[in-house]
Design a protein around this motif. Structure first.
Motif, PDB file in Angstrom:
ATOM      1  N   ALA A 123       0.688  -0.811  -0.030  1.00  0.00           N
ATOM      2  CA  ALA A 123       0.265   0.496   0.159  1.00  0.00           C
ATOM      3  C   ALA A 123       1.065   1.498   0.326  1.00  0.00           C
ATOM      4  CB  ALA A 123      -1.071  -0.115   1.201  1.00  0.00           C
ATOM      5  N   ALA A 124       1.965   1.074   0.488  1.00  0.00           N
ATOM      6  CA  ALA A 124       2.513   2.530   1.100  1.00  0.00           C
ATOM      7  C   ALA A 124       3.732   2.830  -0.873  1.00  0.00           C
ATOM      8  CB  ALA A 124       3.841   2.603   2.134  1.00  0.00           C
ATOM      9  N   ALA A 125       3.695   1.798  -0.932  1.00  0.00           N
ATOM     10  CA  ALA A 125       4.617   1.302  -2.166  1.00  0.00           C
ATOM     11  C   ALA A 125       3.771   2.114  -3.623  1.00  0.00           C
ATOM     12  CB  ALA A 125       5.610   0.318  -2.809  1.00  0.00           C
ATOM     13  N   THR A 126       2.144   1.785  -3.287  1.00  0.00           N
ATOM     14  CA  THR A 126       1.409   2.403  -4.544  1.00  0.00           C
ATOM     15  C   THR A 126       1.334   3.733  -4.158  1.00  0.00           C
ATOM     16  OG1 THR A 126      -0.206   0.380  -4.659  1.00  0.00           O
ATOM     17  CG2 THR A 126      -1.039   1.819  -5.570  1.00  0.00           C
ATOM     18  N   THR A 127       0.961   4.351  -2.630  1.00  0.00           N
ATOM     19  CA  THR A 127       0.544   5.183  -2.623  1.00  0.00           C
ATOM     20  C   THR A 127       1.578   6.624  -3.254  1.00  0.00           C
ATOM     21  OG1 THR A 127      -0.413   4.862  -0.007  1.00  0.00           O
ATOM     22  CG2 THR A 127       0.653   7.025  -0.536  1.00  0.00           C
ATOM     23  N   THR A 128       3.164   5.677  -2.745  1.00  0.00           N
ATOM     24  CA  THR A 128       4.492   7.035  -3.592  1.00  0.00           C
ATOM     25  C   THR A 128       3.419   6.908  -4.069  1.00  0.00           C
ATOM     26  OG1 THR A 128       5.863   5.655  -1.182  1.00  0.00           O
ATOM     27  CG2 THR A 128       6.811   6.792  -3.487  1.00  0.00           C
ATOM     28  N   ALA A 129       3.956   5.299  -5.804  1.00  0.00           N
ATOM     29  CA  ALA A 129       3.938   5.787  -7.444  1.00  0.00           C
ATOM     30  C   ALA A 129       2.732   6.698  -7.575  1.00  0.00           C
ATOM     31  CB  ALA A 129       4.030   4.358  -7.822  1.00  0.00           C
ATOM     32  N   SER A 130       1.982   6.663  -6.874  1.00  0.00           N
ATOM     33  CA  SER A 130       0.885   7.814  -7.030  1.00  0.00           C
ATOM     34  C   SER A 130       1.217   8.586  -6.711  1.00  0.00           C
ATOM     35  CB  SER A 130      -0.291   7.174  -6.063  1.00  0.00           C
ATOM     36  OG  SER A 130      -1.741   7.989  -6.729  1.00  0.00           O
ATOM     37  N   ALA A 131       1.559   9.433  -5.993  1.00  0.00           N
ATOM     38  CA  ALA A 131       1.937  10.411  -5.083  1.00  0.00           C
ATOM     39  C   ALA A 131       2.939  11.563  -5.875  1.00  0.00           C
ATOM     40  CB  ALA A 131       2.352  10.743  -4.265  1.00  0.00           C
ATOM     41  N   ALA A 132       3.933  10.499  -7.017  1.00  0.00           N
ATOM     42  CA  ALA A 132       5.078  10.445  -7.613  1.00  0.00           C
ATOM     43  C   ALA A 132       4.674  11.091  -8.835  1.00  0.00           C
ATOM     44  CB  ALA A 132       5.627   9.779  -8.020  1.00  0.00           C
ATOM     45  N   SER A 133       3.664  10.087  -9.096  1.00  0.00           N
ATOM     46  CA  SER A 133       2.685  10.747 -10.893  1.00  0.00           C
ATOM     47  C   SER A 133       2.283  12.068 -10.359  1.00  0.00           C
ATOM     48  CB  SER A 133       1.739   9.481 -11.235  1.00  0.00           C
ATOM     49  OG  SER A 133       0.926   9.713 -12.248  1.00  0.00           O
ATOM     50  N   ASP A 134       1.517  11.676  -9.718  1.00  0.00           N
ATOM     51  CA  ASP A 134       0.462  13.431  -9.171  1.00  0.00           C
ATOM     52  C   ASP A 134       1.735  14.677  -9.906  1.00  0.00           C
ATOM     53  OD1 ASP A 134      -1.776  11.848  -9.439  1.00  0.00           O
ATOM     54  OD2 ASP A 134      -2.030  11.800  -6.758  1.00  0.00           O
ATOM     55  N   THR A 135       2.565  14.687  -8.448  1.00  0.00           N
ATOM     56  CA  THR A 135       3.435  15.556  -8.687  1.00  0.00           C
ATOM     57  C   THR A 135       3.807  15.363 -10.290  1.00  0.00           C
ATOM     58  OG1 THR A 135       4.290  15.256  -6.508  1.00  0.00           O
ATOM     59  CG2 THR A 135       5.485  16.686  -7.569  1.00  0.00           C
ATOM     60  N   ALA A 136       4.469  14.869 -10.773  1.00  0.00           N
ATOM     61  CA  ALA A 136       4.908  14.731 -12.265  1.00  0.00           C
ATOM     62  C   ALA A 136       3.733  15.534 -12.944  1.00  0.00           C
ATOM     63  CB  ALA A 136       5.090  13.210 -12.945  1.00  0.00           C
ATOM     64  N   HIS A 137       2.474  15.055 -12.842  1.00  0.00           N
ATOM     65  CA  HIS A 137       1.248  15.645 -13.304  1.00  0.00           C
ATOM     66  C   HIS A 137       1.137  17.425 -13.263  1.00  0.00           C
ATOM     67  CE1 HIS A 137      -2.472  16.419 -15.800  1.00  0.00           C
ATOM     68  NE2 HIS A 137      -2.919  16.670 -14.616  1.00  0.00           N
ATOM     69  N   ASN A 138       1.312  17.300 -11.944  1.00  0.00           N
ATOM     70  CA  ASN A 138       1.347  18.877 -11.737  1.00  0.00           C
ATOM     71  C   ASN A 138       2.292  19.704 -11.965  1.00  0.00           C
ATOM     72  OD1 ASN A 138      -0.921  18.308 -10.500  1.00  0.00           O
ATOM     73  ND2 ASN A 138      -0.399  18.068  -8.766  1.00  0.00           N
ATOM     74  N   THR A 139       3.337  19.477 -12.238  1.00  0.00           N
ATOM     75  CA  THR A 139       4.631  19.293 -12.551  1.00  0.00           C
ATOM     76  C   THR A 139       4.464  20.164 -14.363  1.00  0.00           C
ATOM     77  OG1 THR A 139       6.462  19.228 -11.385  1.00  0.00           O
ATOM     78  CG2 THR A 139       7.221  20.185 -12.656  1.00  0.00           C
ATOM     79  N   ALA A 140       4.153  19.443 -15.349  1.00  0.00           N
ATOM     80  CA  ALA A 140       3.929  19.322 -15.856  1.00  0.00           C
ATOM     81  C   ALA A 140       2.930  20.970 -16.931  1.00  0.00           C
ATOM     82  CB  ALA A 140       3.622  18.202 -17.086  1.00  0.00           C
TER      83      ALA A 140
END
Length: 100
Positions: free
Chosen positions: A33-50
Motif C-alpha cells: 500500500a505504501a509503495a502504491t501510494t508513493t507511486a501515485s504521489a510521484a505520478s501526481d507530482t509529475a503531472h502537476n509539474t508539467a
C-alpha cells in the motif's frame, strides 16, 4: 523523504520476520500500500509539474506578445511626435523668415 519512508517500511518488515504469518502478511500488505501510494504521489507530482510548466510557458508567451505590441505602439507614437515637432519647427522657421 520517500527513501526514508521505504527504508523504514523495509526495516519494519524485516523485524516482523520472526512474527506470525498473519503479521508478515499484514506487513507485506502495508508495504504494498505504501509503495502504491508513493507511486501515485510521484505520478501526481509529475503531472502537476508539467501542467505548471505549460501555464508558465503560456504566460511568458503572452507577456512577450504584449511587450512587443507595447514597444511597437511606443515607437509609432514617438515617430508621430517627432514628425509633428519637425512640422512645428519648420512652421516657426518660416514665420521667422517672413518677419525679417
Amino acid at each position: 523523504m520517500r527513501i526514508v519512508t521505504l527504508t523504514a517500511i523495509a526495516a519494519a518488515a524485516l523485524a516482523l520476520g520472526a512474527c506470525s504469518q498473519k503479521t508478515q502478511d499484514s506487513a507485506a500488505a502495508t508495504g504494498n500500500a505504501a509503495a502504491t501510494t508513493t507511486a501515485s504521489a510521484a505520478s501526481d507530482t509529475a503531472h502537476n509539474t508539467a501542467a505548471a510548466a505549460d501555464k508558465t510557458g503560456a504566460a511568458v508567451s503572452t507577456a512577450a506578445d504584449k511587450t512587443g505590441a507595447a514597444m511597437s505602439t511606443a515607437a509609432d507614437k514617438t515617430g508621430a511626435a517627432v514628425a509633428k515637432a519637425d512640422r512645428k519647427a519648420d512652421a516657426a522657421a518660416a514665420a521667422a523668415a517672413k518677419q525679417k
